[in-house]
Design a protein around this motif. Structure first.
Motif, PDB file in Angstrom:
ATOM      1  N   GLN A   1      62.220  47.688  63.620  1.00 50.91           N
ATOM      2  CA  GLN A   1      60.847  47.306  63.382  1.00 50.91           C
ATOM      3  C   GLN A   1      59.868  48.427  63.332  1.00 50.91           C
ATOM      4  O   GLN A   1      58.916  48.502  62.372  1.00 50.91           O
ATOM      5  CB  GLN A   1      60.474  46.213  64.625  1.00 50.91           C
ATOM      6  CG  GLN A   1      58.859  45.958  64.345  1.00 50.91           C
ATOM      7  CD  GLN A   1      58.403  45.115  65.736  1.00 50.91           C
ATOM      8  OE1 GLN A   1      59.456  44.647  66.376  1.00 50.91           O
ATOM      9  NE2 GLN A   1      57.280  44.850  66.208  1.00 50.91           N
TER      10      GLN A   1
ATOM     11  N   ILE B   1      58.992  42.870  58.981  1.00 47.95           N
ATOM     12  CA  ILE B   1      58.712  43.067  60.137  1.00 47.95           C
ATOM     13  C   ILE B   1      58.623  41.985  61.130  1.00 47.95           C
ATOM     14  O   ILE B   1      59.085  42.006  62.328  1.00 47.95           O
ATOM     15  CB  ILE B   1      57.244  43.683  60.446  1.00 47.95           C
ATOM     16  CG1 ILE B   1      57.391  44.937  59.511  1.00 47.95           C
ATOM     17  CG2 ILE B   1      56.739  43.922  61.635  1.00 47.95           C
ATOM     18  CD1 ILE B   1      56.012  45.949  59.443  1.00 47.95           C
TER      19      ILE B   1
ATOM     20  N   GLN C   1      60.518  47.552  53.402  1.00 50.99           N
ATOM     21  CA  GLN C   1      59.606  46.475  53.019  1.00 50.99           C
ATOM     22  C   GLN C   1      58.913  45.799  54.276  1.00 50.99           C
ATOM     23  O   GLN C   1      59.747  45.207  55.386  1.00 50.99           O
ATOM     24  CB  GLN C   1      60.344  45.441  52.398  1.00 50.99           C
ATOM     25  CG  GLN C   1      60.791  45.996  50.994  1.00 50.99           C
ATOM     26  CD  GLN C   1      61.701  44.800  50.065  1.00 50.99           C
ATOM     27  OE1 GLN C   1      61.114  43.578  50.058  1.00 50.99           O
ATOM     28  NE2 GLN C   1      62.801  45.335  49.141  1.00 50.99           N
ATOM     29  N   SER C   2      57.863  45.693  54.334  1.00 52.20           N
ATOM     30  CA  SER C   2      56.966  45.376  55.563  1.00 52.20           C
ATOM     31  C   SER C   2      56.959  43.725  55.818  1.00 52.20           C
ATOM     32  O   SER C   2      56.832  43.390  56.920  1.00 52.20           O
ATOM     33  CB  SER C   2      55.556  45.859  55.541  1.00 52.20           C
ATOM     34  OG  SER C   2      54.892  45.174  54.543  1.00 52.20           O
ATOM     35  N   LYS C   3      57.396  43.434  54.771  1.00 52.37           N
ATOM     36  CA  LYS C   3      57.760  41.622  54.885  1.00 52.37           C
ATOM     37  C   LYS C   3      58.736  41.245  55.809  1.00 52.37           C
ATOM     38  O   LYS C   3      58.584  40.160  56.334  1.00 52.37           O
ATOM     39  CB  LYS C   3      57.712  41.065  53.515  1.00 52.37           C
ATOM     40  CG  LYS C   3      59.292  41.058  53.120  1.00 52.37           C
ATOM     41  CD  LYS C   3      59.120  40.508  51.751  1.00 52.37           C
ATOM     42  CE  LYS C   3      60.736  40.581  51.129  1.00 52.37           C
ATOM     43  NZ  LYS C   3      60.814  39.480  49.784  1.00 52.37           N
TER      44      LYS C   3
ATOM     45  N   LEU D   1      59.461  50.135  59.780  1.00 52.90           N
ATOM     46  CA  LEU D   1      58.697  49.453  58.674  1.00 52.90           C
ATOM     47  C   LEU D   1      57.243  49.655  59.007  1.00 52.90           C
ATOM     48  O   LEU D   1      56.590  49.132  58.110  1.00 52.90           O
ATOM     49  CB  LEU D   1      59.215  48.038  58.647  1.00 52.90           C
ATOM     50  CG  LEU D   1      60.690  47.875  58.268  1.00 52.90           C
ATOM     51  CD1 LEU D   1      61.038  46.589  58.337  1.00 52.90           C
ATOM     52  CD2 LEU D   1      60.921  48.369  56.786  1.00 52.90           C
ATOM     53  N   ARG D   2      56.833  50.297  60.131  1.00 57.16           N
ATOM     54  CA  ARG D   2      55.525  49.995  60.452  1.00 57.16           C
ATOM     55  C   ARG D   2      54.711  51.407  59.799  1.00 57.16           C
ATOM     56  O   ARG D   2      55.470  52.416  59.448  1.00 57.16           O
ATOM     57  CB  ARG D   2      55.148  50.044  61.820  1.00 57.16           C
ATOM     58  CG  ARG D   2      55.556  48.715  62.468  1.00 57.16           C
ATOM     59  CD  ARG D   2      54.767  48.467  63.826  1.00 57.16           C
ATOM     60  NE  ARG D   2      55.321  47.370  64.344  1.00 57.16           N
ATOM     61  CZ  ARG D   2      54.568  46.142  64.180  1.00 57.16           C
ATOM     62  NH1 ARG D   2      53.680  46.051  63.132  1.00 57.16           N
ATOM     63  NH2 ARG D   2      55.270  45.099  64.691  1.00 57.16           N
TER      64      ARG D   2
END
Length: 388
Positions: A384, A361, A357-359, A387-388
């Motif tokens: 990090q 990051i 989930q990018s939230k 998630l990108r």
């Protein structure tokens, strides 16, 4: 005479171009060319009748992201199959898959089904070799319907990818580091591990004398530390003997342990428990509330244990992940020199990284930029990037 020579030259060039295409991949890494057919739906209660198409699209996306496959675009695949009056969907037999594969110029066909029975959902996939018309692998995943179908597709794609190890060669060695001829364009990822082999005895057929294989002798293992477009640098993790890893040896990717998909089910649903029993392992005391209690504990060993469970069993549970996020932001600089504390914080980073989930990051970015402990900064940065 000159005209005849010119004509012969033109014909030779024409044949060369069509028989030996000049592409970027001719001299470099060659991706495996595959086609993914629409998945057949079995059972009732699907959100849409096009779910088989959607599952195929998810598979294609996951395989393309892996970087080592050339996947036939679905629109083109449908158009070509329609012209030949061949089926786009369902479980096809090996002979039909061979016909489809040869027509499309692919080496591998992936077909499968999505089954739904009461509260259980299962995805089955078969990998069919076009040349031999045989099923070379079959994989399946299943869980309760509480799990997102897309998460099961990601899990299945990881299982499928393990059947296609990434292989290349060592092109340089300097001290404890090596360079391999595979890079970002071939799908190499950060921290990917490879086994290294040297060639051993040539294996010949006893009747024909034809070479059918070459023995592989493992010389060690390496781990990727930096990646460029066509090459990657790796550090030597293990070596059978000093200097046994050398220039020209084969490297083959090792798939890490697959993260289990969250498989939650009401304890009162005995039928569902039995249906999932073959593919599920549960630990007493690992319920969501127990995990949250561990995460909020002042004991670093309990916090680390809770983070590990969250990363492996509850990576799709937003309620638990939000607690992980909160605990990490609140505590990451509380005790930078305490080993148990740093380990617990590192596992909180791993749990967020495993979520997809990018939230999260921004939280990992905060920790990677501001953490006082170098090890913790490294774990935050690593997750990090995931998630990108």
């Amino acid at each position: 005479m000159k005209r005849s020579i010119s004509l012969l030259l033109i014909v030779s060039i024409f044949l060369f171009l069509f028989q030996s295409p000049i592409t970027a991949e001719s001299a470099d890494f060659r991706k495996t060319k595959i086609a993914v057919l629409d998945f057949q739906l079995q059972g009732e209660g699907f959100e849409t009748k096009d779910m088989g198409v959607i599952v195929a699209e998810w598979f294609i996306t996951a395989l393309v992201k892996a970087g080592r496959f050339e996947v036939i675009e679905r629109g083109l695949l449908k158009k070509l199959l329609d012209e030949q009056k061949l089926s786009m969907s369902g479980i096809v037999d090996a002979s039909t898959a061979t016909q489809i594969g040869k027509f499309l110029g692919v080496k591998t066909i992936i077909s499968g089904s999505v089954m739904k029975l009461q509260n259980v959902i299962e995805i089955n996939a078969r990998i069919i070799d076009v040349e031999t018309a045989s099923i070379i692998a079959a994989e399946n995943v299943k869980s309760s319907t509480a799990v997102r179908l897309q998460d099961l597709v990601v899990q299945m794609s990881e299982k499928i990818i393990k059947n296609f190890p990434l292989e290349g060669y060592i092109v340089n060695r300097t001290g404890s580091r090596v360079t391999i001829d595979l890079g970002r364009m071939a799908g190499v990822k950060d921290d990917m591990e490879f086994s290294v082999y040297k060639e051993g005895k040539v294996i010949k057929h006893p009747k024909t004398g034809a070479v059918i294989d070459v023995q592989r002798i493992e010389t060690g293992k390496i781990k990727i530390i930096s990646i460029r477009d066509k090459v990657a640098e790796a550090e030597i993790l293990k070596e059978e003997s000093p200097g046994s890893i050398s220039y020209g040896q084969l490297v083959s990717s090792i798939l890490g342990n697959l993260q289990p998909v969250l498989q939650s089910a009401p304890s009162t649903d005995r039928d569902l428990q039995r249906a999932l029993s073959s593919g599920r392992s549960s630990n007493r005391g690992d319920s969501p509330n127990d995990v949250i209690s561990m995460l909020k504990s002042s004991s670093m060993s309990d916090k680390e244990k809770g983070a590990k469970i969250a990363a492996k069993q509850y990576r799709n549970d937003t309620r638990i992940l939000d607690v992980v996020n909160e605990e990490l932001l609140k505590s990451y600089n509380s005790s930078a020199d305490d080993r148990d504390f740093v380990d617990a914080m590192a596992w909180l980073c791993n749990a967020l990284g495993a979520s997809g989930q990018s939230k999260y990051i921004s939280t990992l970015e905060t920790v990677s930029n501001n953490a006082l402990n170098r090890k913790l900064k490294k774990y935050a940065l690593k997750n990090q990037r995931r998630l990108r």
